[in-house]
Design a protein around this motif. Structure first.
Motif, short mmCIF file in Angstrom:
data_model
loop_
_atom_site.label_atom_id
_atom_site.label_comp_id
_atom_site.label_asym_id
_atom_site.label_seq_id
_atom_site.Cartn_x
_atom_site.Cartn_y
_atom_site.Cartn_z
N VAL A 119 4.58 0.82 -20.15
CA VAL A 119 4.17 1.22 -19.13
C VAL A 119 4.94 0.51 -18.10
O VAL A 119 5.22 -0.60 -18.24
N ARG A 120 5.67 1.33 -17.06
CA ARG A 120 6.80 0.80 -16.23
C ARG A 120 6.45 1.13 -14.78
O ARG A 120 6.39 2.19 -14.39
N VAL A 121 6.16 -0.05 -14.04
CA VAL A 121 5.82 0.23 -12.72
C VAL A 121 7.27 -0.06 -11.94
O VAL A 121 8.26 -0.32 -12.52
N ASN A 122 7.08 0.03 -10.53
CA ASN A 122 8.17 -0.08 -9.76
C ASN A 122 9.27 1.21 -9.97
O ASN A 122 10.55 0.92 -9.95
N SER A 123 8.84 2.24 -10.76
CA SER A 123 9.97 3.17 -11.32
C SER A 123 9.49 4.60 -10.86
O SER A 123 8.38 5.13 -11.32
N ARG A 124 10.13 4.89 -9.75
CA ARG A 124 10.10 6.38 -9.08
C ARG A 124 10.68 7.54 -9.81
O ARG A 124 11.82 7.27 -10.26
N VAL A 125 10.04 8.64 -10.13
CA VAL A 125 10.75 9.65 -10.90
C VAL A 125 11.26 10.48 -9.58
O VAL A 125 10.56 10.89 -8.51
N ALA A 128 1.15 13.20 -13.64
CA ALA A 128 -0.36 12.79 -13.17
C ALA A 128 -0.13 11.88 -11.89
O ALA A 128 -0.76 10.98 -11.72
N SER A 129 0.67 12.27 -10.94
CA SER A 129 1.22 11.29 -9.82
C SER A 129 0.04 11.52 -8.80
O SER A 129 0.33 11.06 -7.46
N GLY A 130 -0.84 12.24 -8.70
CA GLY A 130 -1.80 12.15 -7.53
C GLY A 130 -1.50 13.38 -6.35
O GLY A 130 -0.80 13.89 -6.59
N GLY A 131 -2.35 13.11 -5.60
CA GLY A 131 -2.36 14.01 -4.30
C GLY A 131 -1.42 13.59 -3.26
O GLY A 131 -0.73 12.43 -3.41
N PHE A 132 -1.65 13.87 -2.00
CA PHE A 132 -0.91 13.51 -0.82
C PHE A 132 -1.92 13.12 0.50
O PHE A 132 -1.11 13.21 1.54
N SER A 133 -2.93 12.44 0.30
CA SER A 133 -3.70 12.27 1.35
C SER A 133 -3.10 11.14 2.31
O SER A 133 -3.48 10.90 3.46
N ALA A 134 -2.04 10.20 1.46
CA ALA A 134 -1.61 9.05 2.40
C ALA A 134 -0.30 9.64 2.98
O ALA A 134 0.82 8.85 3.39
N ASN A 135 -0.13 10.94 3.08
CA ASN A 135 1.21 11.29 3.79
C ASN A 135 0.96 12.02 4.90
O ASN A 135 0.68 13.37 4.56
N PRO A 136 0.94 11.31 6.01
CA PRO A 136 0.34 11.96 7.36
C PRO A 136 0.98 13.28 7.65
O PRO A 136 0.47 14.39 8.19
N ALA A 137 2.43 13.02 7.42
CA ALA A 137 3.07 14.37 7.81
C ALA A 137 2.81 15.70 6.77
O ALA A 137 2.71 16.82 7.47
N ARG A 138 2.80 15.31 5.72
CA ARG A 138 2.17 16.46 4.74
C ARG A 138 1.09 17.15 5.12
O ARG A 138 0.76 18.31 4.96
N VAL A 139 0.07 16.09 5.39
CA VAL A 139 -1.41 16.70 5.68
C VAL A 139 -1.28 17.51 7.02
O VAL A 139 -1.92 18.58 7.11
N ALA A 140 -0.62 16.91 8.07
CA ALA A 140 -0.63 17.63 9.37
C ALA A 140 0.09 19.06 9.27
O ALA A 140 -0.15 20.09 9.79
N THR A 161 1.51 10.22 -2.16
CA THR A 161 2.47 10.72 -0.89
C THR A 161 2.94 12.52 -1.40
O THR A 161 3.41 12.96 -0.60
N GLY A 162 2.26 12.68 -2.55
CA GLY A 162 2.74 14.03 -3.13
C GLY A 162 4.06 14.45 -3.60
O GLY A 162 4.63 15.33 -3.57
N ASP A 163 4.64 13.16 -4.07
CA ASP A 163 5.94 13.35 -4.93
C ASP A 163 5.92 14.30 -6.04
O ASP A 163 7.09 14.83 -6.30
N GLY A 164 4.78 14.15 -6.78
CA GLY A 164 4.80 14.84 -7.97
C GLY A 164 5.03 16.54 -7.60
O GLY A 164 5.23 17.46 -8.38
N LEU A 165 4.20 17.10 -6.41
CA LEU A 165 4.37 18.30 -5.93
C LEU A 165 5.78 18.64 -5.61
O LEU A 165 6.09 19.93 -6.08
N ASP A 166 6.53 17.78 -4.96
CA ASP A 166 8.06 18.21 -4.81
C ASP A 166 8.79 18.50 -6.05
O ASP A 166 9.57 19.40 -6.27
#
Length: 584
Positions: A281-287, A321-333, A351-356
């Motif tokens: 399990v690797r944290v601090n690791s952005r795909v 399995a990176s979750g949704g984007f509710s903490a991404n105000p620009a994307r929500v708006a 922040t929706g990274d997985g969607l991108d």
């Protein structure tokens, strides 16, 4: 000449800022005779992305989180928080100012040696490249409940698994889940005499989502729910308490004994199971990219690690399995302009990274405009007040001291009702009986969110409400409980009267909570392309997917979704990997 002056002044400003900044921990430790090797290890100037060496050094000198928590004088104790077993370096930095991760969501005055009041922000260096290539059968992107369950399931099926998490700790939004895990036809329900069925859970879910959800996915959610409770209990979870949340026809929200928050407990169980299996399990690791083979299959990922820099992992299958984007105000708006500026109850990584990433690979997105606001976020904060408080008997009153809606209606309906009240907020009102029925309420007292009074009139004075009106509201509600009939709003579940002093209230307003849309998947969790065909080697589970909830998610269905679909994704991805040759 002017350029030289500007350059000189800029240099002076930098020097002044450096002098004013707090000394990083490396300097503070050096003053006490602690050398670099004491933290980094002999001959190791650079740490890995999990920052294992400095964390071991922290514990060796200062003790673990439990030991640190014992010596704390401040009642807001970050070493004994809901984040669970986390690393010291999440907050305490060696060569830059330390930052409290708590301040990503909370607004506390939290001083620390070498620290600032700023929230934690990762600073990876994408320009640094590591040419070494890692390999796995299955790569899981995200470490919330869906990701960890997928990883554990794939590992238990014989796959070599790597889990990647961009945040400095595992858990995702699952760690913040409070109300419970919906499941129908469970042993816990049977012990309590609760009659439920797969069909009823399916119909509640479809109706709550305004029939926009994919029926086949809802069927899997409902039909697999009891087995998913059994699965988590098999891993060591306690899901013996059962309560009722909004939109459910019966009590089906499973949680730990006494009504403790479900999310932090399940994340702790999953972390322990991952550790016992020695999962990578690797944290601090952005795909940052999904790799693609000549046949169009997903063949791995490109990762940017906090310390390692950019590198590749070749894999036979990838689970998003990176979750949704509710903490991404620009994307929500962008998808819901009416929600612009509204606070979010989510952790900062949502922040929706997985969607991108999925869309860039050709994945189909659906229902992105379906964004849920939760009715009870504590006013002036990002702290969610669990729906279980209402489910256990609390009521909502407005500034006139009156009830105005069915408190356990669906989240969208209750939120809209609150927004139509004066001040666009309401008061969540309960008594000592409700408080004793749900242990997680104690946390709201701990965070100083609760107002109290010995009598309803006393509480009304504290809140600035008309005392006679509030007393009349409570009398009418208690009479409804006694008669087992709510004549005003037809609330179907009236678990207890509100007569036991003291009386309490939390001011709440709606906040952005959940994104129902995401990557389109089939019943085997395979990500679908825009032409409707499955993308080989690409799977997804959890909030990053769309289709399970439709236009509105029922409370308790998210955790159920993550476990059930996480299990399917892990099993399917491992099976796919077994049929593939080694990637070159």
């Amino acid at each position: 000449m002017h350029r030289e002056i500007r350059k000189f002044l800029a240099g002076m400003a930098v020097a002044a800022a450096a002098l004013a900044a707090p000394a990083p921990l490396a300097r503070l430790h050096a003053d006490k005779g602690v050398a670099c090797a004491d933290c980094h290890g002999k001959g190791k100037a650079r740490v890995d992305d999990n920052e294992q060496a400095p964390n071991l050094a922290c514990v060796r000198c200062h003790g673990d989180l439990k030991a640190m928590a014992k010596g704390a004088a401040d009642p807001l104790n970050p070493h004994a928080s809901h984040l669970g077993a986390t690393s010291c370096t999440i907050c305490h930095r060696g060569h830059e100012a330390s930052r409290s991760y708590c301040l990503s969501c909370h607004d506390f005055d939290m001083k620390m040696p070498g620290g600032t009041d700023a929230a934690w922000k990762p600073r990876p260096d994408p320009a640094r490249r590591d040419r070494r290539v890692d390999r796995a059968d299955v790569v899981v992107v995200g470490s919330g409940a869906a990701g960890m369950v997928a990883a554990i399931t794939a590992h238990d099926a014989g796959a070599r698994v790597i889990v990647l998490e961009k945040q400095p700790l595992t858990g995702g939004n699952s760690m913040l889940a409070e109300g419970g895990m919906n499941a129908a036809g469970t042993k816990a329900q049977a012990r309590k005499g609760i009659k439920d069925s797969v069909e009823l859970m399916r119909e509640d879910t479809l109706k709550g989502g305004k029939f926009l959800a994919e029926p086949a996915l809802v069927e899997i959610l409902a039909r697999g729910s009891a087995a998913s409770v059994d699965y988590m209990e098999g891993l060591g979870a306690d899901l013996s308490d059962v309560g009722r949340l909004g939109g459910a026809s019966v009590s089906r929200a499973h949680r730990p004994t006494g009504g403790l928050p479900v999310g932090a407990h399940l994340v702790d169980v999953l972390r322990r199971n991952a550790a016992s299996r020695k999962l990578d399990v690797r944290v601090n690791s952005r795909v940052v990219k999904l790799l693609e083979g000549r046949d169009g299959a997903v063949t791995g990922v490109e990762v940017c690690g906090l310390h390692r820099g950019t590198y590749r992992i070749l894999a036979k299958s990838v689970v998003m399995a990176s979750g949704g984007f509710s903490a991404n105000p620009a994307r929500v708006a962008r998808y819901q302009p009416s929600l612009e500026g509204m606070a979010s109850s989510n952790q900062p990584g949502a922040t929706g990274d997985g969607l991108d990433l999925g869309e860039a690979r050709g994945g189909k997105l659906r229902d992105l405009e379906q964004i849920q606001i939760h009715p009870s976020v504590a006013k002036g904060s990002r702290i969610l007040i669990t729906e279980a408080v209402r489910g256990n008997g609390a009521i909502l009153v407005n500034r006139q001291g009156e009830r105005f809606f069915n408190e356990i209606g669906t989240r969208d309906a209750v939120s809209q009702a609150i927004l139509h009240q004066e001040g666009k907020s309401a008061f969540l009102l309960f008594d000592e009986g409700v408080r004793q029925s749900l242990k997680q309420i104690d946390g709201y007292f701990h965070l100083k969110l609760v107002k109290e009074g010995a009598t309803p009139e006393d509480l009304a004075r504290v809140l600035g409400l008309p005392g006679a009106a509030l007393r009349a509201t409570l009398d009418a509600y208690n009479a409804a409980v006694d008669a087992k009939l709510d004549p005003l709003f037809k609330r179907p579940d009236l678990p207890r009267a509100l007569r036991t002093p003291k009386f309490y209230a939390i001011e709440v307003n709606p906040g952005i909570h959940y994104t129902m849309g995401g990557l389109a998947v089939d019943t085997a969790t395979r990500v679908l392309a825009k032409d409707g065909k499955a993308i080989p080697g690409f799977f997804a589970a959890g909030e990053v997917t769309g289709g399970v909830h439709g236009a509105n998610r029922l409370g308790g269905n998210s955790i159920s979704q993550t476990i059930t679909f996480g299990r399917i994704a892990g099993e399917t991805a491992a099976g796919f990997a077994k049929r593939q040759p080694e990637r070159k």
